[in-house]
Design an enzyme around this catalytic site. Sequence first.
Site, PDB file in Angstrom:
ATOM      1  N   SER A 249      -7.121   2.426  -5.841  1.00 17.08           N
ATOM      2  CA  SER A 249      -6.287   2.107  -4.684  1.00 17.08           C
ATOM      3  C   SER A 249      -6.898   2.664  -3.411  1.00 17.08           C
ATOM      4  O   SER A 249      -7.087   3.879  -3.270  1.00 17.08           O
ATOM      5  CB  SER A 249      -4.882   2.686  -4.866  1.00 17.08           C
ATOM      6  OG  SER A 249      -4.152   2.586  -3.660  1.00 17.08           O
TER       7      SER A 249
ATOM      8  N   ASP B 125      -2.676  -1.341  -1.118  1.00 20.14           N
ATOM      9  CA  ASP B 125      -1.253  -1.058  -0.958  1.00 20.14           C
ATOM     10  C   ASP B 125      -0.851  -1.419   0.466  1.00 20.14           C
ATOM     11  O   ASP B 125      -1.171  -0.709   1.423  1.00 20.14           O
ATOM     12  CB  ASP B 125      -0.969   0.420  -1.225  1.00 20.14           C
ATOM     13  CG  ASP B 125      -1.049   0.749  -2.701  1.00 20.14           C
ATOM     14  OD1 ASP B 125      -0.322   0.116  -3.485  1.00 20.14           O
ATOM     15  OD2 ASP B 125      -1.839   1.639  -3.074  1.00 20.14           O
TER      16      ASP B 125
ATOM     17  N   MET C 250       1.878  -1.735   3.207  1.00 19.20           N
ATOM     18  CA  MET C 250       3.197  -1.182   3.544  1.00 19.20           C
ATOM     19  C   MET C 250       3.552  -1.513   4.991  1.00 19.20           C
ATOM     20  O   MET C 250       2.683  -1.491   5.860  1.00 19.20           O
ATOM     21  CB  MET C 250       3.194   0.333   3.342  1.00 19.20           C
ATOM     22  CG  MET C 250       2.767   0.783   1.957  1.00 19.20           C
ATOM     23  SD  MET C 250       2.775   2.589   1.816  1.00 19.20           S
ATOM     24  CE  MET C 250       2.004   2.815   0.211  1.00 19.20           C
TER      25      MET C 250
ATOM     26  N   HIS D  30      -0.994  -5.635  -3.176  1.00 18.05           N
ATOM     27  CA  HIS D  30       0.360  -5.213  -3.550  1.00 18.05           C
ATOM     28  C   HIS D  30       1.211  -5.138  -2.282  1.00 18.05           C
ATOM     29  O   HIS D  30       1.032  -4.245  -1.453  1.00 18.05           O
ATOM     30  CB  HIS D  30       0.266  -3.849  -4.250  1.00 18.05           C
ATOM     31  CG  HIS D  30       1.565  -3.234  -4.607  1.00 18.05           C
ATOM     32  ND1 HIS D  30       1.684  -1.905  -4.968  1.00 18.05           N
ATOM     33  CD2 HIS D  30       2.809  -3.749  -4.693  1.00 18.05           C
ATOM     34  CE1 HIS D  30       2.936  -1.629  -5.246  1.00 18.05           C
ATOM     35  NE2 HIS D  30       3.652  -2.729  -5.068  1.00 18.05           N
TER      36      HIS D  30
ATOM     37  N   MET E 292       4.197  -4.206  -0.454  1.00 14.84           N
ATOM     38  CA  MET E 292       5.399  -3.379  -0.355  1.00 14.84           C
ATOM     39  C   MET E 292       6.006  -3.617   1.022  1.00 14.84           C
ATOM     40  O   MET E 292       6.017  -2.736   1.889  1.00 14.84           O
ATOM     41  CB  MET E 292       5.044  -1.911  -0.573  1.00 14.84           C
ATOM     42  CG  MET E 292       4.704  -1.594  -2.013  1.00 14.84           C
ATOM     43  SD  MET E 292       4.204   0.125  -2.276  1.00 14.84           S
ATOM     44  CE  MET E 292       2.441  -0.040  -1.977  1.00 14.84           C
TER      45      MET E 292
ATOM     46  N   MET F 187       6.056   0.606 -10.985  1.00 10.64           N
ATOM     47  CA  MET F 187       5.772   1.801 -10.192  1.00 10.64           C
ATOM     48  C   MET F 187       6.143   3.043 -10.992  1.00 10.64           C
ATOM     49  O   MET F 187       7.255   3.143 -11.521  1.00 10.64           O
ATOM     50  CB  MET F 187       6.557   1.772  -8.879  1.00 10.64           C
ATOM     51  CG  MET F 187       6.171   0.630  -7.939  1.00 10.64           C
ATOM     52  SD  MET F 187       4.435   0.715  -7.415  1.00 10.64           S
ATOM     53  CE  MET F 187       4.381   2.297  -6.554  1.00 10.64           C
TER      54      MET F 187
ATOM     55  N   GLY G 171      -0.519  10.036  -3.763  1.00  9.42           N
ATOM     56  CA  GLY G 171      -0.575  11.426  -4.187  1.00  9.42           C
ATOM     57  C   GLY G 171       0.692  11.982  -4.784  1.00  9.42           C
ATOM     58  O   GLY G 171       0.825  13.195  -4.958  1.00  9.42           O
TER      59      GLY G 171
ATOM     60  N   ASP H 293       1.250   1.898 -11.420  1.00  9.16           N
ATOM     61  CA  ASP H 293       0.765   2.432 -10.151  1.00  9.16           C
ATOM     62  C   ASP H 293       1.542   3.697  -9.818  1.00  9.16           C
ATOM     63  O   ASP H 293       2.774   3.685  -9.785  1.00  9.16           O
ATOM     64  CB  ASP H 293       0.969   1.380  -9.051  1.00  9.16           C
ATOM     65  CG  ASP H 293       0.370   1.784  -7.712  1.00  9.16           C
ATOM     66  OD1 ASP H 293      -0.160   2.903  -7.601  1.00  9.16           O
ATOM     67  OD2 ASP H 293       0.446   0.975  -6.770  1.00  9.16           O
TER      68      ASP H 293
ATOM     69  N   GLY I 145      -5.371   6.114  -7.238  1.00 10.25           N
ATOM     70  CA  GLY I 145      -5.843   6.341  -5.877  1.00 10.25           C
ATOM     71  C   GLY I 145      -6.396   7.739  -5.683  1.00 10.25           C
ATOM     72  O   GLY I 145      -7.602   7.958  -5.646  1.00 10.25           O
TER      73      GLY I 145
END
Length: 224
Positions: A8, A35, A37, A66, A68, A137, A145, A175, A197
């Site tokens: 990621s 990712d 967002m 992905h 989000m 998820m 993190g 993920d 990631g």
Amino acid sequence: MNIKIAPSLLAADFSDLAREVKKVESGGCDLIHFDIMDGHFVPNITMGPLVVAALRDKTDIPFDVHLMIENPGKYIDPFIKAGANIITVHVETCRGFTYIIDHIKRQGIRAGLALNPGTSLTEIESYLDRVDFYLLMMVNPGFGGQEFMPDVLPKISSLRQLCLNRGLEVDIEVDGGITRETAPRVVKEGANVLVAGSAIFNSPDPSAEVTKIRQAAEKQEGKL
């Protein structure tokens, strides 16, 4: 199962993403995970189609996008144009996914549905035969993190069993908090696409870490 590793870029060095992609490419990764967002569906803002497009000619590895974001249907075409090979939308963002999923697939792009940790599998049962894969998820989305949530593990096995009951051989992607230590746990439950990631890009050697996560996952796969 065919184990796939998807680094990621959320955890990568944004000042030189092309270099970061090359690092994990040399480690033999299968996908590059983006990712996306929007600051609404999740409390963070990351990147958009321009970043995907800027990296598209840097590698031949498939791009796993992905979303989000709220109103994902509005952004499907821009991400396809940017070079996405796989697009995932969240079941929590809206209802009536038939049009969005069908539109993605008509463009020759793999379509997936993502679920947050607290979302029940009943939300996607009516779509089981329509999508190409599912993303579960293992953390609450929005930030990289985070600590792996073991309470989600039974959901992986339940989803895998639902698919088997319908004769569906689909990818189950996970993920959040994926490391050498947690990779065997999710594979044991039935996941085969592992997004990682921080474990990869915060390691001293991202290329080697891709290999180590794969080896840990495949060792577990060999026990099944």
